[in-house]
Design a protein around this motif. Structure first.
Motif, PDB file in Angstrom:
ATOM      1  N   TRP A   3      71.463 -57.605  27.886  1.00  0.00           N
ATOM      2  CA  TRP A   3      71.831 -57.063  29.186  1.00  0.00           C
ATOM      3  C   TRP A   3      73.128 -56.263  29.108  1.00  0.00           C
ATOM      4  N   LEU A   4      74.129 -56.835  28.409  1.00  0.00           N
ATOM      5  CA  LEU A   4      75.448 -56.200  28.378  1.00  0.00           C
ATOM      6  C   LEU A   4      75.403 -54.858  27.648  1.00  0.00           C
ATOM      7  N   THR A   5      74.749 -54.847  26.496  1.00  0.00           N
ATOM      8  CA  THR A   5      74.628 -53.606  25.714  1.00  0.00           C
ATOM      9  C   THR A   5      73.947 -52.527  26.545  1.00  0.00           C
ATOM     10  N   ARG A   6      72.867 -52.936  27.221  1.00  0.00           N
ATOM     11  CA  ARG A   6      72.111 -51.986  28.026  1.00  0.00           C
ATOM     12  C   ARG A   6      72.979 -51.440  29.154  1.00  0.00           C
ATOM     13  N   SER A   7      73.736 -52.327  29.800  1.00  0.00           N
ATOM     14  CA  SER A   7      74.537 -51.912  30.946  1.00  0.00           C
ATOM     15  C   SER A   7      75.635 -50.938  30.520  1.00  0.00           C
ATOM     16  N   ILE A   8      76.334 -51.281  29.440  1.00  0.00           N
ATOM     17  CA  ILE A   8      77.409 -50.402  28.972  1.00  0.00           C
ATOM     18  C   ILE A   8      76.839 -49.020  28.652  1.00  0.00           C
ATOM     19  N   SER A   9      75.702 -48.998  27.983  1.00  0.00           N
ATOM     20  CA  SER A   9      75.098 -47.723  27.598  1.00  0.00           C
ATOM     21  C   SER A   9      74.676 -46.926  28.829  1.00  0.00           C
ATOM     22  N   THR A  10      74.148 -47.630  29.818  1.00  0.00           N
ATOM     23  CA  THR A  10      73.703 -46.942  31.029  1.00  0.00           C
ATOM     24  C   THR A  10      74.892 -46.350  31.773  1.00  0.00           C
ATOM     25  N   VAL A  11      75.975 -47.124  31.865  1.00  0.00           N
ATOM     26  CA  VAL A  11      77.177 -46.615  32.536  1.00  0.00           C
ATOM     27  C   VAL A  11      77.682 -45.374  31.817  1.00  0.00           C
ATOM     28  N   TYR A  12      77.716 -45.434  30.484  1.00  0.00           N
ATOM     29  CA  TYR A  12      78.147 -44.275  29.700  1.00  0.00           C
ATOM     30  C   TYR A  12      77.309 -43.045  30.047  1.00  0.00           C
ATOM     31  N   VAL A  13      75.993 -43.220  29.958  1.00  0.00           N
ATOM     32  CA  VAL A  13      75.097 -42.077  30.176  1.00  0.00           C
ATOM     33  C   VAL A  13      75.270 -41.520  31.585  1.00  0.00           C
ATOM     34  N   GLU A  14      75.240 -42.399  32.561  1.00  0.00           N
ATOM     35  CA  GLU A  14      75.283 -41.914  33.941  1.00  0.00           C
ATOM     36  C   GLU A  14      76.621 -41.251  34.258  1.00  0.00           C
ATOM     37  N   PHE A  15      77.710 -41.792  33.710  1.00  0.00           N
ATOM     38  CA  PHE A  15      79.018 -41.200  33.989  1.00  0.00           C
ATOM     39  C   PHE A  15      79.124 -39.811  33.365  1.00  0.00           C
ATOM     40  N   PHE A  16      78.879 -39.729  32.063  1.00  0.00           N
ATOM     41  CA  PHE A  16      79.107 -38.452  31.382  1.00  0.00           C
ATOM     42  C   PHE A  16      78.060 -37.398  31.722  1.00  0.00           C
ATOM     43  N   ARG A  17      76.902 -37.836  32.189  1.00  0.00           N
ATOM     44  CA  ARG A  17      75.857 -36.880  32.516  1.00  0.00           C
ATOM     45  C   ARG A  17      76.053 -36.316  33.926  1.00  0.00           C
ATOM     46  N   SER A  18      76.778 -37.080  34.740  1.00  0.00           N
ATOM     47  CA  SER A  18      76.877 -36.689  36.146  1.00  0.00           C
ATOM     48  C   SER A  18      78.094 -35.827  36.439  1.00  0.00           C
ATOM     49  N   MET A  19      78.893 -35.512  35.425  1.00  0.00           N
ATOM     50  CA  MET A  19      80.099 -34.701  35.630  1.00  0.00           C
ATOM     51  C   MET A  19      79.855 -33.306  35.084  1.00  0.00           C
ATOM     52  N   PRO A  20      80.308 -32.295  35.805  1.00  0.00           N
ATOM     53  CA  PRO A  20      80.271 -30.962  35.201  1.00  0.00           C
ATOM     54  C   PRO A  20      81.164 -30.991  33.964  1.00  0.00           C
ATOM     55  N   PRO A  21      80.732 -30.411  32.862  1.00  0.00           N
ATOM     56  CA  PRO A  21      81.537 -30.504  31.640  1.00  0.00           C
ATOM     57  C   PRO A  21      82.956 -29.950  31.826  1.00  0.00           C
ATOM     58  N   LEU A  22      83.081 -28.917  32.641  1.00  0.00           N
ATOM     59  CA  LEU A  22      84.409 -28.333  32.838  1.00  0.00           C
ATOM     60  C   LEU A  22      85.338 -29.325  33.528  1.00  0.00           C
ATOM     61  N   VAL A  23      84.782 -30.074  34.494  1.00  0.00           N
ATOM     62  CA  VAL A  23      85.577 -31.087  35.197  1.00  0.00           C
ATOM     63  C   VAL A  23      85.972 -32.206  34.237  1.00  0.00           C
ATOM     64  N   LEU A  24      85.009 -32.609  33.395  1.00  0.00           N
ATOM     65  CA  LEU A  24      85.296 -33.655  32.406  1.00  0.00           C
ATOM     66  C   LEU A  24      86.444 -33.233  31.494  1.00  0.00           C
ATOM     67  N   ILE A  25      86.360 -31.984  31.045  1.00  0.00           N
ATOM     68  CA  ILE A  25      87.392 -31.474  30.134  1.00  0.00           C
ATOM     69  C   ILE A  25      88.754 -31.469  30.835  1.00  0.00           C
ATOM     70  N   ALA A  26      88.764 -31.042  32.086  1.00  0.00           N
ATOM     71  CA  ALA A  26      90.017 -31.021  32.843  1.00  0.00           C
ATOM     72  C   ALA A  26      90.566 -32.429  33.018  1.00  0.00           C
ATOM     73  N   PHE A  27      89.699 -33.349  33.401  1.00  0.00           N
ATOM     74  CA  PHE A  27      90.130 -34.750  33.559  1.00  0.00           C
ATOM     75  C   PHE A  27      90.714 -35.277  32.263  1.00  0.00           C
ATOM     76  N   ALA A  28      90.000 -35.036  31.170  1.00  0.00           N
ATOM     77  CA  ALA A  28      90.448 -35.552  29.878  1.00  0.00           C
ATOM     78  C   ALA A  28      91.836 -35.009  29.559  1.00  0.00           C
ATOM     79  N   PHE A  29      92.011 -33.719  29.803  1.00  0.00           N
ATOM     80  CA  PHE A  29      93.294 -33.091  29.495  1.00  0.00           C
ATOM     81  C   PHE A  29      94.405 -33.638  30.387  1.00  0.00           C
ATOM     82  N   LEU A  30      94.115 -33.692  31.699  1.00  0.00           N
ATOM     83  CA  LEU A  30      95.143 -34.136  32.646  1.00  0.00           C
ATOM     84  C   LEU A  30      95.486 -35.598  32.460  1.00  0.00           C
ATOM     85  N   ILE A  31      94.447 -36.426  32.324  1.00  0.00           N
ATOM     86  CA  ILE A  31      94.702 -37.862  32.223  1.00  0.00           C
ATOM     87  C   ILE A  31      95.446 -38.177  30.935  1.00  0.00           C
TER      88      ILE A  31
END
Lengths: 248, 303
Positions: free
Chosen positions: B109-137
């Motif tokens: 369950w845990l492995t599946r959940s972590i993987s799902t959170v990863y996929v849904e988070f990174f897939r749901s962000m525009p890449p440009l926004v992700l890059i900006a967040f990564a840089f700013l944070i």
């Protein structure tokens, strides 16, 4: 010489449930060395589950499985060790589609028994020859007929030199014209003294090859006997009704 | 108790049978490097041909050839940096995609959940926004923790590296779904058969599931690689001197120096050609890999 007294496989009081559904409700049976046991019964009666309990693809909830007197559903025994001594043939062949026929047969030899490639290939060729497919060694499963695929699957199981062979409706997925070639191989195996547990509704095969027949219904064994007699004079209504159905 | 040793296995076997044919079944490798070289050559051929067309257009005066030549040094640096980005983003993205895609199929369950959170988070962000967040944070974290910036050295390059990883993980999220679908499309009957001959779960994965997963996933993975090659251009937003950055830079210089504004178009045609060649070569190579591992009898019917 076959010692007909020693049970090769023994199943004692085996229960198995999937959720609320109790699929096996106290199964007791045994197969002696060199014996052929045929299991019949309506779909959902637990036949396939019973076979899978014998080689521990499914762990029984309670009860014991013995292989040559050794209790195998034991936490101290690796299921892989049990399975390499028990060959299994499936209804849908389940060949590895990315490997040629001979590579299918070799996989267990190289990766389970850890033989070197040349030795494994020698055995694999011999087994393919045994099932009459020496010339198809380099064919991929998708290039073979259903009957040929099933015979490769039998060779794959035989390659590990199993003590028992389990057959789970080996001819049910085949076109009628290919059924006999698979049954011929199975008959030959039986005549060579292989211990076999066969789930099948092939009455002709049961009558001519099986030493014993078990009729299962609803997770219990309803009737046991010599195939000829059971078919000719069933003792229970359920068996009578079932025979009526498979004879059409 | 362990497995039987080889000698008992061979009991009653044809130990002295005729030797196996000289063509060992184990040597059926269909990987043909000459075809890969051929495909790379086709890629470069296409590059040279388009360059030829491009230069001749300049020679007949369709555009400003001397200006085009003056941009070459800047574009060379941009191309080198873009290639470096591709060299980081594809392997990191694939590793993440493979790991989390496999995690998505886990029975835990845990492995599946972590993987799902990863996929849904990174897939749901525009890449440009992700890059900006990564840089700013990463910049904020670096400056927010006293003394950390000094220990890391160059805070800017740290933030840029995190941004590159963000893009890789974005691509990894897409690849994870490709890998998951590939693993799940291997029939369970085959896994059962593998276990029935005594293979452990790990060996079943390595010898039965993964080889088929890769064959099934390759076309979709090639697609994602082709896509992410061009997505590296988004990293120009955090100041990486890649091709896209060079194009913007050259354009601004044209405007500031009151040069010929038409040449802005020329600059973008140049980088488009370079991106095309990079993507084309990668696609052709992967197409060849796909062909090499095709299973006879399983080819799709030609419509």
């Amino acid at each position: 010489m076959i010692d007909r007294e020693k049970p090769m496989v023994e199943v004692r009081k085996v229960h198995k449930s999937f959720g609320d559904l109790e699929v096996l409700r106290g199964i007791d049976m045994q197969v002696k060395k060199g014996e052929v046991l045929v299991i019949v019964g309506p779909s959902g009666s637990g036949k396939s589950t019973l076979l899978r309990c014998i080689n521990l693809l499914i762990q029984p909830d309670s009860g014991d499985i013995f292989l040559e007197g050794v209790k195998v559903n034991d936490p101290d025994i690796r299921p892989e060790w049990v399975r390499q001594q028990i060959g299994m043939v499936f209804q849908s062949f389940n060949l590895f589609t990315h490997l040629t026929a001979i590579k299918n047969v070799m996989l267990g030899l190289t990766k389970v028994k850890r033989l070197d490639g040349l030795e494994a290939e020698k055995i694999a060729r011999y087994e393919l020859e045994r099932v009459g497919l020496a010339d198809k060694a380099d064919a991929y499963p998708a290039q073979l007929s259903g009957g040929q695929q099933q015979r490769v699957a039998i060779a794959r199981a035989l390659a590990l030199n199993p003590k028992v062979m389990l057959f789970d409706e080996p001819t049910s997925a085949l076109d009628p014209e290919f059924i006999h070639e698979v049954l011929d191989v199975m008959t030959k195996l039986a005549n060579e003294g292989m211990t076999m547990v066969v789930v099948s509704h092939e009455m002709g095969f049961a009558k001519s090859v099986a030493d014993e027949l078990i009729f299962m219904d609803n997770g219990v064994i309803v009737e046991v006997g010599v195939p000829e007699e059971v078919f000719a004079s069933p003792k229970t209504d359920r068996m009578r009704a079932f025979i009526g159905k498979i004879l059409g | 108790m362990g497995g039987e040793d080889a000698s008992t296995t061979l009991e009653g076997r044809p130990g002295t049978r005729s030797p196996p044919s000289s063509r060992s079944a184990g040597s059926l490798r269909r990987f043909d490097y000459s075809r890969i070289i051929k495909n790379v050559a086709i890629g470069f051929g296409a590059a040279v041909a388009s360059l030829g067309v491009f230069v001749s257009l300049g020679l007949v005066g369709v555009y400003d050839l001397p200006y085009a030549l003056s941009t070459l040094n800047a574009l060379k640096l941009g191309a080198a940096n873009t290639l470096t980005l591709i060299g980081i983003v594809i392997p990191v993205g694939f590793s993440a995609g493979f790991t989390f895609g496999w995690g998505r199929t886990s029975h835990r369950w845990l492995t599946r959940s972590i993987s799902t959170v990863y996929v849904e988070f990174f897939r749901s962000m525009p890449p440009l926004v992700l890059i900006a967040f990564a840089f700013l944070i990463s910049t904020a974290v670096l400056l927010g923790i006293p003394g950390l910036a000094d220990r890391i050295g160059d805070p800017n390059s740290f933030a840029i590296s995190v941004s590159v990883l963000a893009l890789a993980f974005h691509s990894g999220a897409y690849q994870a779904e490709i890998v998951r679908a590939g693993i799940q499309s291997v029939p369970t009957g085959q896994r059962e058969a593998a276990e029935a001959i005594g293979l452990t779960k790990a060996r079943t994965l390595v010898y039965v599931v993964l080889p088929q997963m890769f064959r099934i996933s390759l076309p979709a993975l090639s697609n994602e690689f082709a896509s992410v090659i061009k997505d590296t251009s988004l990293l120009s937003a955090v100041g990486i001197l890649d091709l896209a950055y060079m194009a913007q830079n050259l354009s601004s210089r044209l405007i500031i120096s009151r040069g010929n504004i038409d040449n802005i178009f020329l600059v973008y045609v140049e980088i488009a050609l370079i991106y095309f060649v990079m993507t084309f070569v990668v696609s052709r190579v992967l197409q060849e890999v796909e062909r090499a591992f095709r299973v006879p009898g399983l080819e799709a019917a030609q419509l």
